[in-house]
Design an enzyme around this catalytic site. Structure first.
Site, PDB file in Angstrom:
ATOM      1  N   ASP A  47       0.818  -1.211   0.000  1.00 24.32           N
ATOM      2  CA  ASP A  47       0.000   0.000   0.000  1.00 24.32           C
ATOM      3  C   ASP A  47       0.850   1.257   0.000  1.00 24.32           C
ATOM      4  OD1 ASP A  47      -2.322  -1.346   0.135  1.00 24.32           O
ATOM      5  OD2 ASP A  47      -2.714  -0.979   2.260  1.00 24.32           O
ATOM      6  N   LYS A  67      -3.610   3.532  -3.414  1.00 24.95           N
ATOM      7  CA  LYS A  67      -5.008   3.727  -3.836  1.00 24.95           C
ATOM      8  C   LYS A  67      -5.280   5.106  -4.423  1.00 24.95           C
ATOM      9  CE  LYS A  67      -7.496   0.187  -1.439  1.00 24.95           C
ATOM     10  NZ  LYS A  67      -7.080   0.043  -0.044  1.00 24.95           N
ATOM     11  N   MET A 116      -8.446   8.629   9.257  1.00 24.35           N
ATOM     12  CA  MET A 116      -9.087   9.065   8.002  1.00 24.35           C
ATOM     13  C   MET A 116     -10.130  10.155   8.240  1.00 24.35           C
ATOM     14  SD  MET A 116      -9.576   5.412   6.094  1.00 24.35           S
ATOM     15  CE  MET A 116     -10.123   4.469   7.497  1.00 24.35           C
TER      16      MET A 116
HETATM   17  N1  SAH Z   1      -4.133   0.112   9.042  1.00 23.48           N
HETATM   18  C1  SAH Z   1      -3.670   1.423   9.280  1.00 23.48           C
HETATM   19  C2  SAH Z   1      -4.745   2.463   9.069  1.00 23.48           C
HETATM   20  C3  SAH Z   1      -5.199   2.562   7.646  1.00 23.48           C
HETATM   21  S1  SAH Z   1      -6.404   3.761   7.424  1.00 23.48           S
HETATM   22  C4  SAH Z   1      -3.082   1.524  10.680  1.00 23.48           C
HETATM   23  O1  SAH Z   1      -3.257   0.617  11.474  1.00 23.48           O
HETATM   24  O2  SAH Z   1      -2.436   2.511  10.982  1.00 23.48           O
HETATM   25  C5  SAH Z   1      -5.423   5.127   6.873  1.00 23.48           C
HETATM   26  C6  SAH Z   1      -5.363   6.180   7.934  1.00 23.48           C
HETATM   27  O3  SAH Z   1      -4.401   5.825   8.905  1.00 23.48           O
HETATM   28  C7  SAH Z   1      -4.928   7.542   7.451  1.00 23.48           C
HETATM   29  O4  SAH Z   1      -5.991   8.250   6.860  1.00 23.48           O
HETATM   30  C8  SAH Z   1      -4.499   8.162   8.743  1.00 23.48           C
HETATM   31  O5  SAH Z   1      -5.608   8.560   9.502  1.00 23.48           O
HETATM   32  C9  SAH Z   1      -3.853   6.987   9.443  1.00 23.48           C
HETATM   33  N2  SAH Z   1      -2.409   6.943   9.226  1.00 23.48           N
HETATM   34  C10 SAH Z   1      -1.698   5.968   8.666  1.00 23.48           C
HETATM   35  N3  SAH Z   1      -0.385   6.239   8.710  1.00 23.48           N
HETATM   36  C11 SAH Z   1      -0.277   7.439   9.312  1.00 23.48           C
HETATM   37  C12 SAH Z   1       0.795   8.269   9.682  1.00 23.48           C
HETATM   38  N4  SAH Z   1       2.064   7.934   9.421  1.00 23.48           N
HETATM   39  N5  SAH Z   1       0.530   9.426  10.309  1.00 23.48           N
HETATM   40  C13 SAH Z   1      -0.715   9.784  10.605  1.00 23.48           C
HETATM   41  N6  SAH Z   1      -1.769   9.048  10.283  1.00 23.48           N
HETATM   42  C14 SAH Z   1      -1.561   7.887   9.656  1.00 23.48           C
END
Ligand code: SAH
Length: 511
Positions: free
Chosen positions: A36, A58, A173
């Site tokens: 991803d 995506k 998100m």
């Molecule tokens: N599975 C992932 C989440 C996926 S949904 C997890 O466990 O972290 C995607 C969301 O994750 C983004 O919109 C944001 O809200 C958050 N996210 C992922 N990586 C991030 C990062 N490095 N900093 C801040 N938010 C992050």
């Protein structure tokens, strides 16, 4: 045909070191990696080089992937009998599409395993001085998505139900709906002054942190240009404590620093910079050319024990001299009673593992001081001195020893050539003002760098210049520029310390 296996693997939140050992293990076994946009691409280096690596980013890219397409790809690769790693940002089971992918594998009878990862919500808090739970203020925490699947009805997006939640709310998100979410929480009865923290690009060198409160956070995010990917933390714990923000408080956090040594030297310097939060940008300005096999080098090495002093002025000098020595089948004993001096503690440190402890290191790491102080320890009249160093080193050391009455052999065990490969990417970054510092560790790197980068450009962008010592500084001045800092101690450590000190005195907020 044998069926493959699918691993749904958490890549962690961004910082490449926040991956699990299990994830590394399965990446090493992988035969195909489907990753991803939020997974740190440097993790792909754990997979064997020949393994197919497919990005299913995506949002961006030439063609956004849809989940059905990703599902088809996953099945196709597994059915080819491959070990497929589906690498996902954070934890694969949290707000990802792991449930669908697991269902798919089950339907198709493809074995799968899940490797959890550090989720962004936990990491964002840990990397910004926030504890999500707290004995006094928050004994519960919820992870909530700020966006719902398009198939769900509008009411699901009503956040009023969370207004009475007396703990920490961690939203994923949520940036696109932040105004709506915060308004609904207030409408539902949450105090408008409830603390909110936004952590964008958590755990990366681009991390930004905004502390605000419920009734104005959406507006402030807009004003300050904060967007996805961000974690939104709501509740009393979001106040955090700036003193605990160890990640962003590191001395050079987020500073983009151009390094201009040879490739090996740049590896060393890059690691040192990354450790204090900086973003090293490599420009291999010079190349080291081995001359340990030259007749001159071999001859000098054969007669090592006949010298009174053998002098090393750099780590490269040590490495190449020992290369020459080892190629003759000898070791440190060949020095016999010759004494050894090093300009600089770092050079002495490199020498020690070769079995030789320097007899002399001057108090200041310049040629002039070296000659002066060595002559003070003992008379150099009639002494034989061997310099094992670079072919382009200035002659002042030879002159200083000669005038002290010594006989000097100045042998090039390596030489330095400018790297003339054009580096357009660096040029563009300097033009765009994306580089905070350019650093020079020798006069040859200054020359080589400005052969490629117009001096006028450096002047107009105001990029800061760090110099290791007077010789490099003089070269910068000769080109009509002025170093912002010069190291007090003329080593890479000293240069780093000088830059850190400057930044400490010119600190600005990280948002
Ligand atoms: N599975 C992932 C989440 C996926 S949904 C997890 O466990 O972290 C995607 C969301 O994750 C983004 O919109 C944001 O809200 C958050 N996210 C992922 N990586 C991030 C990062 N490095 N900093 C801040 N938010 C992050």
């Amino acid at each position: 045909m044998s069926k493959g296996k699918v691993y749904l693997v958490g890549a962690g939140p961004g910082d490449e070191t926040l991956i699990t050992l299990r994830a590394i293990q399965v990446l090493k076994l992988s035969e195909c990696v489907i990753y991803d946009g939020l997974a740190n691409e440097s993790l792909l280096n754990y997979a064997p080089p020949e393994v197919e690596k497919i990005s299913v980013r995506k949002r961006t890219g030439p063609r956004p992937w849809t989940q059905p397409e990703i599902d088809t790809l996953l099945l196709e690769k597994a059915k080819e009998g491959k070990i497929v790693v589906r690498l996902k940002g954070g934890d694969p089971g949290l707000f990802g599409r792991a449930p669908e992918e697991a269902a798919l594998c089950t339907q198709e009878g493809i074995p799968f395993e899940i490797v959890p990862g550090i989720t962004a919500g936990l990491a964002a808090a840990a990397y910004s001085g926030i504890f999500l739970t707290d004995r006094d203020h928050a004994s519960q925490v919820v992870f909530v998505t700020g966006r719902e699947a398009a198939t769900k009805s509008e009411e699901v997006l009503d956040y009023r139900f969370l207004s009475g939640f007396d703990g920490t709310i961690v939203l994923y998100m949520a940036m696109g709906n932040l105004d709506k979410i915060t308004s609904q929480l207030i409408e539902g009865g949450k105090n408008p002054a409830t603390p909110v923290a936004i952590v964008q690009n958590a755990t990366t060198t681009k991390q930004r942190l905004l502390k605000s409160q419920l009734d104005r956070v959406a507006k402030e995010c807009q004003e300050k240009g904060l967007g996805a990917p961000s974690i939104v933390i709501i509740g009393p714990t979001a106040v955090g404590n700036d003193q605990y923000n160890w990640f962003m408080n590191r001395p050079l956090f987020g500073k983009r620093i151009l390094i201009t040594r040879d490739p090996v030297g740049n590896d060393v310097f890059a690691a040192m910079l990354a450790a204090v939060g900086a973003v090293p940008i490599r420009f291999d300005a010079i190349r080291i050319i081995d001359q340990s096999e030259s007749l001159e080098s071999k001859e000098a090495i054969l007669h090592l024990s006949e010298y009174d002093w053998v002098i090393f002025t750099s780590a490269n000098g040590v490495r190449h001299a020992f290369k020459a020595l080892h190629s003759t089948g000898k070791d440190a004993r060949a020095f016999g009673t010759a004494k050894v001096a090093c300009i600089g503690k770092q050079t002495a440190d490199i020498l020690e593992p070769f079995g030789i402890r320097a007899d002399f290191v001057p108090t200041k790491y310049t040629s002039e001081i070296m000659a002066k102080e060595l002559a003070e320890t003992e008379s150099l009249t009639g002494k034989c001195i061997l310099l094992l160093r670079s072919g382009i080193a200035p002659k002042d050391l030879v002159e200083a020893f000669t005038s002290a009455g010594a006989k000097v052999d100045d042998i090039a065990v390596y030489t330095v050539k400018p790297n003339t490969e054009k580096n357009e990417a660096i040029l563009e970054q300097i033009k765009a003002g994306e580089i905070d510092w350019v650093t020079f560790t020798s006069s040859s790197t200054v020359r080589s760098f400005f052969d490629q980068i117009p001096i006028q450009l450096a002047r107009s962008t105001g990029v800061k210049i760090g110099s290791i010592g007077p010789v490099a500084t003089q070269q910068v001045k000769d080109l009509g520029l002025e170093p912002t800092v010069e190291a007090d101690v003329h080593t890479v450590d000293g240069l780093l310390a000088a830059i850190e000190k400057y930044e400490e005195n010119h600190k600005e907020s990280a948002v």
